[in-house]
Design a protein around this motif. Structure first.
Motif, PDB file in Angstrom:
ATOM      1  N   UNK A  27      -1.021  -3.992   3.384  1.00 23.87           N
ATOM      2  CA  UNK A  27      -0.432  -3.936   2.044  1.00 23.87           C
ATOM      3  C   UNK A  27      -1.334  -4.738   1.123  1.00 23.87           C
ATOM      4  N   UNK A  28      -1.790  -4.103   0.061  1.00 29.20           N
ATOM      5  CA  UNK A  28      -2.608  -4.775  -0.955  1.00 29.20           C
ATOM      6  C   UNK A  28      -1.830  -4.816  -2.255  1.00 29.20           C
ATOM      7  N   UNK A  47     -10.893   0.214   1.288  1.00 31.44           N
ATOM      8  CA  UNK A  47      -9.837   1.028   1.876  1.00 31.44           C
ATOM      9  C   UNK A  47     -10.415   1.998   2.895  1.00 31.44           C
ATOM     10  N   UNK A  48     -11.511   2.667   2.551  1.00 34.31           N
ATOM     11  CA  UNK A  48     -12.145   3.614   3.479  1.00 34.31           C
ATOM     12  C   UNK A  48     -12.571   2.921   4.768  1.00 34.31           C
ATOM     13  N   UNK A  49     -13.174   1.759   4.657  1.00 40.08           N
ATOM     14  CA  UNK A  49     -13.640   1.029   5.839  1.00 40.08           C
ATOM     15  C   UNK A  49     -12.457   0.606   6.720  1.00 40.08           C
ATOM     16  N   UNK A  54      -8.775   2.291  11.725  1.00 42.83           N
ATOM     17  CA  UNK A  54      -7.459   2.679  12.224  1.00 42.83           C
ATOM     18  C   UNK A  54      -6.272   2.126  11.453  1.00 42.83           C
ATOM     19  N   UNK A  55      -6.519   1.521  10.303  1.00 47.94           N
ATOM     20  CA  UNK A  55      -5.430   0.962   9.506  1.00 47.94           C
ATOM     21  C   UNK A  55      -5.016   1.938   8.413  1.00 47.94           C
ATOM     22  N   UNK A  56      -3.732   1.925   8.111  1.00 48.93           N
ATOM     23  CA  UNK A  56      -3.215   2.612   6.926  1.00 48.93           C
ATOM     24  C   UNK A  56      -3.132   1.557   5.828  1.00 48.93           C
ATOM     25  N   UNK A  57      -3.451   1.942   4.608  1.00 50.49           N
ATOM     26  CA  UNK A  57      -3.490   0.982   3.496  1.00 50.49           C
ATOM     27  C   UNK A  57      -2.580   1.462   2.380  1.00 50.49           C
ATOM     28  N   UNK A  58      -1.640   0.602   1.998  1.00 50.52           N
ATOM     29  CA  UNK A  58      -0.797   0.853   0.823  1.00 50.52           C
ATOM     30  C   UNK A  58      -1.210  -0.123  -0.262  1.00 50.52           C
ATOM     31  N   UNK A  59      -1.403   0.397  -1.462  1.00 49.76           N
ATOM     32  CA  UNK A  59      -1.774  -0.450  -2.596  1.00 49.76           C
ATOM     33  C   UNK A  59      -0.665  -0.377  -3.637  1.00 49.76           C
TER      34      UNK A  59
END
Length: 83
Positions: A27-28, A47-49, A54-59
């Motif tokens: 979470x960002x 985010x791409x890296x 293997x992480x999902x990123x929510x901003x």
């Protein structure tokens, strides 16, 4: 929410705001400077890296967190349930 999040936990060369390691969810929370200059491009690369690892990123923006926390928590819950 029932899940353990770490704050400012080092991953690769990054320090995300929050990470749930067991669900591979980051979470960002973005302040206004994330919309200025080269920062949006740097955020996208970050985010791409993280996604490649293997992480999902929510901003979310600061404004979303402050003004609509129920919606923010709902989106996080959905990601936790789907991950």
């Amino acid at each position: 929410m029932g899940w353990h999040f770490r704050r400012q936990h080092i991953l690769i060369d990054y320090i995300p705001d929050f990470v749930c390691l067991s669900k591979h969810l980051i979470i960002e929370i973005d302040g206004g400077y994330h919309l200025e200059g080269e920062q949006p491009q740097r955020d996208a690369e970050r985010t791409d890296e993280l996604m490649k690892q293997g992480f999902r990123v929510l901003r979310f923006t600061n404004e979303e967190v402050i003004g609509d926390i129920d919606n923010v928590l709902e989106k996080i819950t959905i990601e936790l349930d789907n991950g």
